[in-house]
Scaffold this motif. Structure first.
Motif, PDB file in Angstrom:
ATOM      1  N   ASP A 104       0.883  -1.097   0.084  1.00 63.17           N
ATOM      2  CA  ASP A 104       0.002   0.047  -0.052  1.00 63.17           C
ATOM      3  C   ASP A 104       0.910   1.359  -0.017  1.00 63.17           C
ATOM      4  N   ASP A 105       0.467   2.165  -0.569  1.00 58.91           N
ATOM      5  CA  ASP A 105       1.381   3.384  -0.646  1.00 58.91           C
ATOM      6  C   ASP A 105       1.240   4.275   0.529  1.00 58.91           C
ATOM      7  N   ARG A 106       0.486   3.907   1.326  1.00 56.86           N
ATOM      8  CA  ARG A 106       0.188   4.659   2.738  1.00 56.86           C
ATOM      9  C   ARG A 106       1.297   4.483   3.581  1.00 56.86           C
ATOM     10  N   THR A 107       1.686   5.865   4.147  1.00 54.60           N
ATOM     11  CA  THR A 107       2.690   5.532   5.557  1.00 54.60           C
ATOM     12  C   THR A 107       2.157   6.470   6.497  1.00 54.60           C
ATOM     13  N   LEU A 108       2.249   6.065   7.659  1.00 55.94           N
ATOM     14  CA  LEU A 108       1.695   7.032   8.865  1.00 55.94           C
ATOM     15  C   LEU A 108       3.218   7.104   9.706  1.00 55.94           C
ATOM     16  N   VAL A 109       3.367   8.724   9.719  1.00 57.16           N
ATOM     17  CA  VAL A 109       4.403   9.182  10.342  1.00 57.16           C
ATOM     18  C   VAL A 109       4.012   9.910  11.691  1.00 57.16           C
ATOM     19  N   LEU A 110       4.138   9.192  12.903  1.00 60.82           N
ATOM     20  CA  LEU A 110       3.880  10.062  14.145  1.00 60.82           C
ATOM     21  C   LEU A 110       5.121  10.626  14.782  1.00 60.82           C
ATOM     22  N   ALA A 111       5.157  11.781  15.281  1.00 58.85           N
ATOM     23  CA  ALA A 111       6.377  12.314  16.212  1.00 58.85           C
ATOM     24  C   ALA A 111       5.678  12.896  17.341  1.00 58.85           C
ATOM     25  N   SER A 112       6.587  12.630  18.475  1.00 58.06           N
ATOM     26  CA  SER A 112       6.194  13.178  20.066  1.00 58.06           C
ATOM     27  C   SER A 112       7.371  13.954  20.361  1.00 58.06           C
ATOM     28  N   ASP A 113       7.070  14.952  21.230  1.00 56.45           N
ATOM     29  CA  ASP A 113       8.140  15.608  21.919  1.00 56.45           C
ATOM     30  C   ASP A 113       8.375  14.764  23.206  1.00 56.45           C
ATOM     31  N   GLY A 114       7.700  13.706  23.658  1.00 55.88           N
ATOM     32  CA  GLY A 114       7.921  13.001  24.892  1.00 55.88           C
ATOM     33  C   GLY A 114       7.176  13.775  25.963  1.00 55.88           C
ATOM     34  N   ASP A 115       6.532  14.864  25.677  1.00 58.32           N
ATOM     35  CA  ASP A 115       5.751  15.361  26.804  1.00 58.32           C
ATOM     36  C   ASP A 115       4.212  15.509  26.365  1.00 58.32           C
ATOM     37  N   GLY A 116       3.727  14.586  25.153  1.00 57.56           N
ATOM     38  CA  GLY A 116       2.322  14.714  24.975  1.00 57.56           C
ATOM     39  C   GLY A 116       1.991  15.619  23.902  1.00 57.56           C
ATOM     40  N   GLN A 117       2.960  16.075  23.128  1.00 53.98           N
ATOM     41  CA  GLN A 117       2.475  16.765  21.854  1.00 53.98           C
ATOM     42  C   GLN A 117       2.863  15.784  20.786  1.00 53.98           C
ATOM     43  N   TRP A 118       2.010  15.858  19.822  1.00 54.97           N
ATOM     44  CA  TRP A 118       2.184  14.839  18.777  1.00 54.97           C
ATOM     45  C   TRP A 118       1.953  15.483  17.569  1.00 54.97           C
ATOM     46  N   THR A 119       2.577  15.140  16.408  1.00 51.24           N
ATOM     47  CA  THR A 119       2.435  15.460  15.042  1.00 51.24           C
ATOM     48  C   THR A 119       2.334  14.489  14.279  1.00 51.24           C
ATOM     49  N   ARG A 120       1.281  14.445  13.232  1.00 49.17           N
ATOM     50  CA  ARG A 120       1.177  13.523  12.024  1.00 49.17           C
ATOM     51  C   ARG A 120       1.576  13.958  10.726  1.00 49.17           C
ATOM     52  N   ASP A 121       2.312  13.189  10.294  1.00 50.19           N
ATOM     53  CA  ASP A 121       2.776  13.651   8.628  1.00 50.19           C
ATOM     54  C   ASP A 121       3.264  15.346   8.936  1.00 50.19           C
ATOM     55  N   GLY A 122       3.938  15.673  10.133  1.00 50.58           N
ATOM     56  CA  GLY A 122       4.303  17.143  10.445  1.00 50.58           C
ATOM     57  C   GLY A 122       3.149  18.063  10.774  1.00 50.58           C
ATOM     58  N   LEU A 123       1.921  17.501  10.885  1.00 50.59           N
ATOM     59  CA  LEU A 123       0.708  18.436  11.361  1.00 50.59           C
ATOM     60  C   LEU A 123       0.267  18.191  12.436  1.00 50.59           C
ATOM     61  N   ALA A 124       0.101  19.339  13.474  1.00 48.21           N
ATOM     62  CA  ALA A 124      -0.257  19.077  14.922  1.00 48.21           C
ATOM     63  C   ALA A 124      -1.404  18.176  15.033  1.00 48.21           C
ATOM     64  N   MET A 125      -1.336  17.451  16.142  1.00 51.13           N
ATOM     65  CA  MET A 125      -2.542  16.643  16.417  1.00 51.13           C
ATOM     66  C   MET A 125      -2.928  16.940  17.860  1.00 51.13           C
ATOM     67  N   PRO A 126      -3.678  18.109  18.236  1.00 44.40           N
ATOM     68  CA  PRO A 126      -3.881  18.511  19.411  1.00 44.40           C
ATOM     69  C   PRO A 126      -5.037  17.486  20.331  1.00 44.40           C
ATOM     70  N   GLU A 127      -5.616  16.717  19.335  1.00 42.20           N
ATOM     71  CA  GLU A 127      -6.432  15.851  19.856  1.00 42.20           C
ATOM     72  C   GLU A 127      -5.863  14.713  20.742  1.00 42.20           C
ATOM     73  N   LEU A 128      -4.424  14.416  20.591  1.00 45.80           N
ATOM     74  CA  LEU A 128      -3.510  13.703  21.233  1.00 45.80           C
ATOM     75  C   LEU A 128      -2.926  14.427  22.458  1.00 45.80           C
ATOM     76  N   ALA A 129      -3.203  15.521  22.890  1.00 47.03           N
ATOM     77  CA  ALA A 129      -2.602  16.461  23.792  1.00 47.03           C
ATOM     78  C   ALA A 129      -2.599  15.603  25.102  1.00 47.03           C
ATOM     79  N   GLY A 130      -1.261  15.313  25.584  1.00 44.19           N
ATOM     80  CA  GLY A 130      -1.034  14.750  26.980  1.00 44.19           C
ATOM     81  C   GLY A 130      -0.883  13.178  26.880  1.00 44.19           C
ATOM     82  N   VAL A 131      -0.966  12.667  25.542  1.00 40.92           N
ATOM     83  CA  VAL A 131      -0.679  11.159  25.152  1.00 40.92           C
ATOM     84  C   VAL A 131       0.844  10.898  25.497  1.00 40.92           C
ATOM     85  N   LEU A 132       1.073   9.810  26.019  1.00 41.35           N
ATOM     86  CA  LEU A 132       2.607   9.530  26.035  1.00 41.35           C
ATOM     87  C   LEU A 132       2.983   8.445  24.994  1.00 41.35           C
ATOM     88  N   ASP A 133       2.050   7.378  25.075  1.00 47.77           N
ATOM     89  CA  ASP A 133       2.292   6.076  24.359  1.00 47.77           C
ATOM     90  C   ASP A 133       1.487   5.690  23.168  1.00 47.77           C
TER      91      ASP A 133
END
Length: 183
Positions: free
Chosen positions: A68-97
């Motif tokens: 499949d040509d789809r790739t998911l790229v998530l990044a976290s600052d380790g303190d609960g701030q996430w991005t998906r493909d470089g775009l902020a994901m405020p709905e995941l605020a506070g999530v660590l795992d």
């Protein structure tokens, strides 16, 4: 294979599916690199990489559905701030795992990070990744240490799903009843 690498293999509880994971520790970071082959009604294969800091906090999650040509790229600052493909994901605020539905490995992250003593429990919220759709949602969970270094109770706080997990001394799942077992 580098000496600092650990290979872990799981097989589906009642099927021919399997996972081959290579876990490396280097320069204060952990890298899990894995391929999962799922059988059953929806058959697919996935490659994922999860990088963590020395405290088992996820820094990045990269997932490819093979063929499949789809790739998911998530990044976290380790303190609960996430991005998906470089775009902020405020709905995941506070999530660590992250929690990938295709593997028992992601149970290791909170088990190691929380380091609970027997009888202790902790409520967490994960970035729950569903396959093969690659959707990411918040998922409230609870981990209870039943026997240090041996058994944990995993519970979804969004449903009545619960399983007693047998783990090894490194916090890696040995048996996840009805889903995975070390193979």
């Amino acid at each position: 294979m580098p000496q600092d690498a650990k290979i872990v293999r799981w097989r589906e509880w009642d099927g021919p599916g399997s996972e081959h994971l290579v876990l490396r520790e280097h320069a204060g970071r952990l890298l899990a690199d894995s391929v999962v082959i799922r059988s059953g009604e929806t058959q697919f294969a996935v490659r994922y990489r999860i990088a963590c800091d020395a405290g088992w906090r996820a820094e990045s999650v990269i997932v490819n559905v093979i063929g499949d040509d789809r790739t998911l790229v998530l990044a976290s600052d380790g303190d609960g701030q996430w991005t998906r493909d470089g775009l902020a994901m405020p709905e995941l605020a506070g999530v660590l795992d992250p929690d990938l539905t295709v593997t028992p490995f992601t149970n290791t992250l909170p088990i190691r990070r929380l380091a609970l003593a027997a009888g202790q429990s902790a409520e967490i919220t994960t970035a729950f990744i569903e396959f093969p759709a690659l959707t990411v949602v918040r998922n409230p969970q609870r981990y209870t240490c039943l026997e240090a270094g041996r058994r944990y109770l995993y519970e979804s706080r969004a449903s009545d799903f619960r399983r007693e997990l047998e783990i090894d001394a490194e916090g890696l799942v040995v048996d996840y009843p009805d889903f995975w077992r070390r193979g």
